[in-house]
Design a protein around this motif. Structure first.
Motif, PDB file in Angstrom:
ATOM      1  N   ASN A 258       0.881  -1.235   0.191  1.00 55.29           N
ATOM      2  CA  ASN A 258      -0.099  -0.261   0.081  1.00 55.29           C
ATOM      3  C   ASN A 258       1.049   1.367  -0.326  1.00 55.29           C
ATOM      4  OD1 ASN A 258      -3.049  -0.964   0.488  1.00 55.29           O
ATOM      5  ND2 ASN A 258      -1.694  -2.275   1.944  1.00 55.29           N
ATOM      6  N   PHE A 259       0.358   2.574  -0.318  1.00 45.94           N
ATOM      7  CA  PHE A 259       1.256   3.471  -0.419  1.00 45.94           C
ATOM      8  C   PHE A 259       1.380   3.904   0.893  1.00 45.94           C
ATOM      9  CE2 PHE A 259       2.282   7.973  -1.843  1.00 45.94           C
ATOM     10  CZ  PHE A 259       3.005   7.443  -2.901  1.00 45.94           C
TER      11      PHE A 259
ATOM     12  N   THR B 271     -11.088   0.244   2.285  1.00 41.92           N
ATOM     13  CA  THR B 271     -11.090   1.664   2.317  1.00 41.92           C
ATOM     14  C   THR B 271     -11.992   2.096   1.118  1.00 41.92           C
ATOM     15  OG1 THR B 271      -8.616   1.832   2.575  1.00 41.92           O
ATOM     16  CG2 THR B 271      -9.675   3.639   1.482  1.00 41.92           C
TER      17      THR B 271
ATOM     18  N   LEU C 218      -7.110  -4.140   2.801  1.00 41.96           N
ATOM     19  CA  LEU C 218      -6.971  -2.954   3.141  1.00 41.96           C
ATOM     20  C   LEU C 218      -7.644  -1.765   2.171  1.00 41.96           C
ATOM     21  CD1 LEU C 218      -6.122  -1.066   5.623  1.00 41.96           C
ATOM     22  CD2 LEU C 218      -3.956  -0.872   4.642  1.00 41.96           C
ATOM     23  N   LYS C 219      -7.337  -2.103   0.737  1.00 39.77           N
ATOM     24  CA  LYS C 219      -7.845  -1.045  -0.431  1.00 39.77           C
ATOM     25  C   LYS C 219      -9.226  -1.337  -0.423  1.00 39.77           C
ATOM     26  CE  LYS C 219      -4.134  -2.968  -2.686  1.00 39.77           C
ATOM     27  NZ  LYS C 219      -3.222  -3.198  -1.469  1.00 39.77           N
TER      28      LYS C 219
ATOM     29  N   VAL D 239      -5.218  10.388 -14.080  1.00 41.95           N
ATOM     30  CA  VAL D 239      -3.954   9.534 -14.044  1.00 41.95           C
ATOM     31  C   VAL D 239      -2.881  10.365 -14.683  1.00 41.95           C
ATOM     32  CG1 VAL D 239      -5.152   7.296 -14.020  1.00 41.95           C
ATOM     33  CG2 VAL D 239      -4.858   8.418 -16.082  1.00 41.95           C
ATOM     34  N   SER D 240      -1.597   9.904 -14.523  1.00 42.86           N
ATOM     35  CA  SER D 240      -0.382  10.553 -15.116  1.00 42.86           C
ATOM     36  C   SER D 240      -0.021  10.143 -16.331  1.00 42.86           C
ATOM     37  CB  SER D 240       0.785  10.430 -13.824  1.00 42.86           C
ATOM     38  OG  SER D 240       1.035   8.960 -13.745  1.00 42.86           O
TER      39      SER D 240
ATOM     40  N   GLY E 226      -3.839   1.328  -6.452  1.00 45.00           N
ATOM     41  CA  GLY E 226      -4.411   0.086  -5.813  1.00 45.00           C
ATOM     42  C   GLY E 226      -5.830   0.665  -5.359  1.00 45.00           C
ATOM     43  N   VAL E 227      -6.141   1.614  -4.596  1.00 46.09           N
ATOM     44  CA  VAL E 227      -7.553   1.931  -4.241  1.00 46.09           C
ATOM     45  C   VAL E 227      -8.245   2.515  -5.387  1.00 46.09           C
ATOM     46  CG1 VAL E 227      -8.686   3.608  -2.704  1.00 46.09           C
ATOM     47  CG2 VAL E 227      -6.835   2.438  -1.880  1.00 46.09           C
TER      48      VAL E 227
ATOM     49  N   LYS F  49      -1.975   4.212 -17.836  1.00 47.95           N
ATOM     50  CA  LYS F  49      -2.800   4.426 -16.793  1.00 47.95           C
ATOM     51  C   LYS F  49      -4.159   4.669 -17.162  1.00 47.95           C
ATOM     52  CE  LYS F  49       0.639   4.965 -13.032  1.00 47.95           C
ATOM     53  NZ  LYS F  49       1.022   5.598 -11.833  1.00 47.95           N
TER      54      LYS F  49
ATOM     55  N   TYR G   1       4.708   5.639   2.688  1.00 49.07           N
ATOM     56  CA  TYR G   1       4.742   7.204   3.609  1.00 49.07           C
ATOM     57  C   TYR G   1       5.624   6.806   4.858  1.00 49.07           C
ATOM     58  CZ  TYR G   1       0.715   9.263   1.206  1.00 49.07           C
ATOM     59  OH  TYR G   1       0.110   9.919   0.155  1.00 49.07           O
TER      60      TYR G   1
HETATM   61  N1  LIG Z   1      -4.196   1.560   0.330  1.00 49.22           N
HETATM   62  C1  LIG Z   1      -5.242   1.853   1.111  1.00 49.22           C
HETATM   63  O1  LIG Z   1      -5.746   0.788   1.578  1.00 49.22           O
HETATM   64  C2  LIG Z   1      -5.516   3.172   1.734  1.00 49.22           C
HETATM   65  C3  LIG Z   1      -6.402   3.642   2.580  1.00 49.22           C
HETATM   66  C4  LIG Z   1      -6.502   4.921   2.891  1.00 49.22           C
HETATM   67  C5  LIG Z   1      -5.834   6.007   2.310  1.00 49.22           C
HETATM   68  N2  LIG Z   1      -5.285   5.644   1.248  1.00 49.22           N
HETATM   69  C6  LIG Z   1      -4.372   6.572   0.321  1.00 49.22           C
HETATM   70  O2  LIG Z   1      -4.831   6.500  -1.035  1.00 49.22           O
HETATM   71  C7  LIG Z   1      -4.071   7.003  -1.967  1.00 49.22           C
HETATM   72  C8  LIG Z   1      -3.547   5.671  -2.903  1.00 49.22           C
HETATM   73  O3  LIG Z   1      -3.312   4.712  -2.125  1.00 49.22           O
HETATM   74  P1  LIG Z   1      -2.934   3.274  -2.784  1.00 49.22           P
HETATM   75  O4  LIG Z   1      -2.413   2.494  -1.756  1.00 49.22           O
HETATM   76  O5  LIG Z   1      -4.116   2.909  -3.625  1.00 49.22           O
HETATM   77  O6  LIG Z   1      -1.495   3.315  -3.624  1.00 49.22           O
HETATM   78  P2  LIG Z   1      -1.073   3.009  -5.054  1.00 49.22           P
HETATM   79  O7  LIG Z   1      -1.555   1.707  -5.385  1.00 49.22           O
HETATM   80  O8  LIG Z   1       0.610   2.852  -4.657  1.00 49.22           O
HETATM   81  O9  LIG Z   1      -1.133   4.196  -6.042  1.00 49.22           O
HETATM   82  C9  LIG Z   1      -0.569   5.180  -5.755  1.00 49.22           C
HETATM   83  C10 LIG Z   1      -1.149   6.467  -6.941  1.00 49.22           C
HETATM   84  O10 LIG Z   1      -0.670   7.625  -6.425  1.00 49.22           O
HETATM   85  C11 LIG Z   1      -0.099   8.329  -7.679  1.00 49.22           C
HETATM   86  N3  LIG Z   1       1.011   8.925  -7.110  1.00 49.22           N
HETATM   87  C12 LIG Z   1       1.227  10.259  -6.988  1.00 49.22           C
HETATM   88  N4  LIG Z   1       2.465  10.552  -6.900  1.00 49.22           N
HETATM   89  C13 LIG Z   1       3.202   9.604  -6.492  1.00 49.22           C
HETATM   90  C14 LIG Z   1       4.390   9.037  -6.344  1.00 49.22           C
HETATM   91  N5  LIG Z   1       5.208  10.146  -5.771  1.00 49.22           N
HETATM   92  N6  LIG Z   1       4.554   7.769  -6.334  1.00 49.22           N
HETATM   93  C15 LIG Z   1       3.980   6.806  -6.833  1.00 49.22           C
HETATM   94  N7  LIG Z   1       2.654   7.273  -7.157  1.00 49.22           N
HETATM   95  C16 LIG Z   1       2.290   8.492  -6.977  1.00 49.22           C
HETATM   96  C17 LIG Z   1      -0.037   7.345  -8.845  1.00 49.22           C
HETATM   97  O11 LIG Z   1      -0.899   7.690  -9.784  1.00 49.22           O
HETATM   98  P3  LIG Z   1      -0.631   8.674 -11.016  1.00 49.22           P
HETATM   99  O12 LIG Z   1       0.585   8.228 -11.501  1.00 49.22           O
HETATM  100  O13 LIG Z   1      -1.687   8.445 -11.983  1.00 49.22           O
HETATM  101  O14 LIG Z   1      -0.795   9.798 -10.383  1.00 49.22           O
HETATM  102  C18 LIG Z   1      -0.279   5.904  -8.202  1.00 49.22           C
HETATM  103  O15 LIG Z   1      -0.982   5.235  -9.056  1.00 49.22           O
HETATM  104  C19 LIG Z   1      -2.595   7.290  -0.950  1.00 49.22           C
HETATM  105  O16 LIG Z   1      -2.624   8.552  -0.733  1.00 49.22           O
HETATM  106  C20 LIG Z   1      -2.972   6.635   0.448  1.00 49.22           C
HETATM  107  O17 LIG Z   1      -2.316   7.142   1.451  1.00 49.22           O
HETATM  108  C21 LIG Z   1      -4.697   4.358   0.858  1.00 49.22           C
END
Ligand SMILES: NC(=O)c1ccc[n+]([C@@H]2O[C@H](COP(=O)([O-])OP(=O)(O)OC[C@H]3O[C@@H](n4cnc5c(N)ncnc54)[C@H](OP(=O)(O)O)[C@@H]3O)[C@@H](O)[C@H]2O)c1
Length: 256
Positions: A109-110, A195, A191-192, A240-241, A220-221, A245, A114
Motif C-alpha cells: 500500500n502507498f 477503504t 485494506l484497499k 492519472v499520470s 490500488g485503491v 494508466k 509514507y
Molecule cells: N491503500 C489503502 O488501503 C489506503 C487507505 C487509506 C488511504 N489511502 C491513500 O490513498 C492513496 C492511494 O493509495 P494506494 O495504496 O492505492 O496507492 P498506490 O496503489 O501506490 O497508487 C498510488 C497512486 O498515486 C499516484 N502518485 C502520486 N504521486 C506518486 C508518487 N510520488 N509515487 C507513486 N505514485 C504516486 C500514482 O498515480 P498517478 O501516476 O496516476 O498519479 C499511483 O498510481 C494514498 O494517498 C494513500 O495514502 C490508501
C-alpha cells in the motif's frame, strides 16, 4: 565420528532455515536425521549413545532458538527503497488470544511508502513495514478456540509488520479466507477494499446518477473505486499520470 568433528557440522546444519531434527535409537547408537523442510537436503549421522547424548542436548537448545527466528524487512532510517533490510528477527510463540501466522502473500500500500520515507512516523525504530497479508496459522496461543493450525486467514490495518515471513497476531483481528480465493488476490484487496467500501458506502452512499471524481484512478485503491463506483451506476471520472494508466482506468470502469 568424533564429537568435536561432528558438532560444528551439526551447528551449521541447525542454523539452516527449515531444518528438522529427528532421532532414532538402535541398541548401541543413535541415528540422527537432519533435513530441510523442503526435503532438498538430508544428512544422516550415526553416533554412539555417549556422543549422541551431548550432541542432542546441544542441538535441541540451538534448534529451539532457531525456530523462533524468521526473516523480515526492517527499516532503521527513513529514505528510498535501499533502507529496506532483509534480516533475521526473533518472533517467539503466541500468547493468550494470539496466533502465529506464516505469510503466503503480502499486500502493498502507498502508506508503506509514507512510513518508509518518514511522512508518517512509525511507533518505533527500527520497524517492519506492511499493513496486510494472508497467511497460514502455524501455532495458536494457550486455550485459544475458534482458530486452528492450518487455517488460512487474512488481516489488515492493525499493527504494522506484515513484510515478514511470520508474525504474531491478535486472533480476533483476522478473518478466514475461503479456499476459492487465491491468497494473492485476498492479500491485495483487504485494506484497499475496506477503504473503497468506506468511501463509497459509508462516507457518502454513491448511487445511480451521482458523478464521482477519482484521483490516481489506476492505483490500488483507485482501481477498486473505479470498478465499484461504475457498478453502483455512477458516472466515473478519473485522473492519472500516463496514457497506460488511462487505459487501465477505462478498463476498470472510468467513463472519462
Ligand atoms: N491503500 C489503502 O488501503 C489506503 C487507505 C487509506 C488511504 N489511502 C491513500 O490513498 C492513496 C492511494 O493509495 P494506494 O495504496 O492505492 O496507492 P498506490 O496503489 O501506490 O497508487 C498510488 C497512486 O498515486 C499516484 N502518485 C502520486 N504521486 C506518486 C508518487 N510520488 N509515487 C507513486 N505514485 C504516486 C500514482 O498515480 P498517478 O501516476 O496516476 O498519479 C499511483 O498510481 C494514498 O494517498 C494513500 O495514502 C490508501
Amino acid at each position: 565420528m568424533e564429537l568435536s568433528r561432528v558438532s560444528p557440522l551439526l551447528s551449521r546444519l541447525v542454523a539452516a532455515p527449515g531444518l528438522l531434527l529427528r532421532r532414532r535409537f538402535t541398541q548401541n547408537s543413535t541415528l540422527f536425521l537432519l533435513h530441510n523442510s523442503n526435503n532438498k537436503s538430508k544428512v544422516i549421522l550415526l553416533l554412539k549413545h555417549k556422543q549422541s547424548k551431548a550432541l542432542a542436548t546441544k542441538a535441541a537448545a540451538e534448534t529451539r532458538t532457531r525456530t523462533n527466528m524468521v526473516k523480515a524487512i526492517r527499516v532503521y532510517e527513513h529514505g528510498d527503497p535501499e533502507v529496506l533490510k532483509w534480516e533475521d528477527v526473533e518472533i517467539g510463540e503466541p500468547g493468550e488470544g494470539e496466533i502465529r501466522v506464516r505469510n503466503k502473500a503480502i499486500g502493498l500500500n502507498f502508506i508503506d511508502v509514507y512510513y518508509r520515507k518518514g511522512v508518517y512516523k512509525p511507533a518505533k525504530m527500527p520497524f517492519t513495514p506492511g499493513m496486510e497479508a494472508v497467511g497460514e496459522v502455524v501455532a495458536v496461543g494457550p486455550g485459544l478456540t475458534g482458530r486452528t493450525v492450518g487455517d488460512i486467514i487474512a488481516y489488515a490495518g492493525g499493527a504494522m509488520g506484515s513484510y515478514a515471513e511470520e508474525q504474531i497476531l491478535p486472533a480476533n483481528k483476522v478473518v478466514p479466507v475461503p479456499s476459492s480465493i487465491d491468497p494473492v488476490i485476498a492479500a491485495s484487496i483487504m485494506l484497499k477494499g475496506m477503504t473503497a467500501q468506506f468511501l463509497l458506502r459509508r462516507c457518502f452512499k454513491v448511487e445511480p446518477g451521482h458523478t464521482v471524481l477519482i484521483q490516481a484512478a489506476a492505483g490500488g485503491v483507485g482501481s477498486l473505486l473505479c470498478q465499484w463506483a461504475n457498478a453502483l451506476g455512477a458516472t466515473v471520472i478519473g485522473t492519472v499520470s500516463t496514457k497506460e494508466k488511462a487505459a487501465q482506468a477505462k478498463d476498470d470502469g472510468c467513463h472519462h
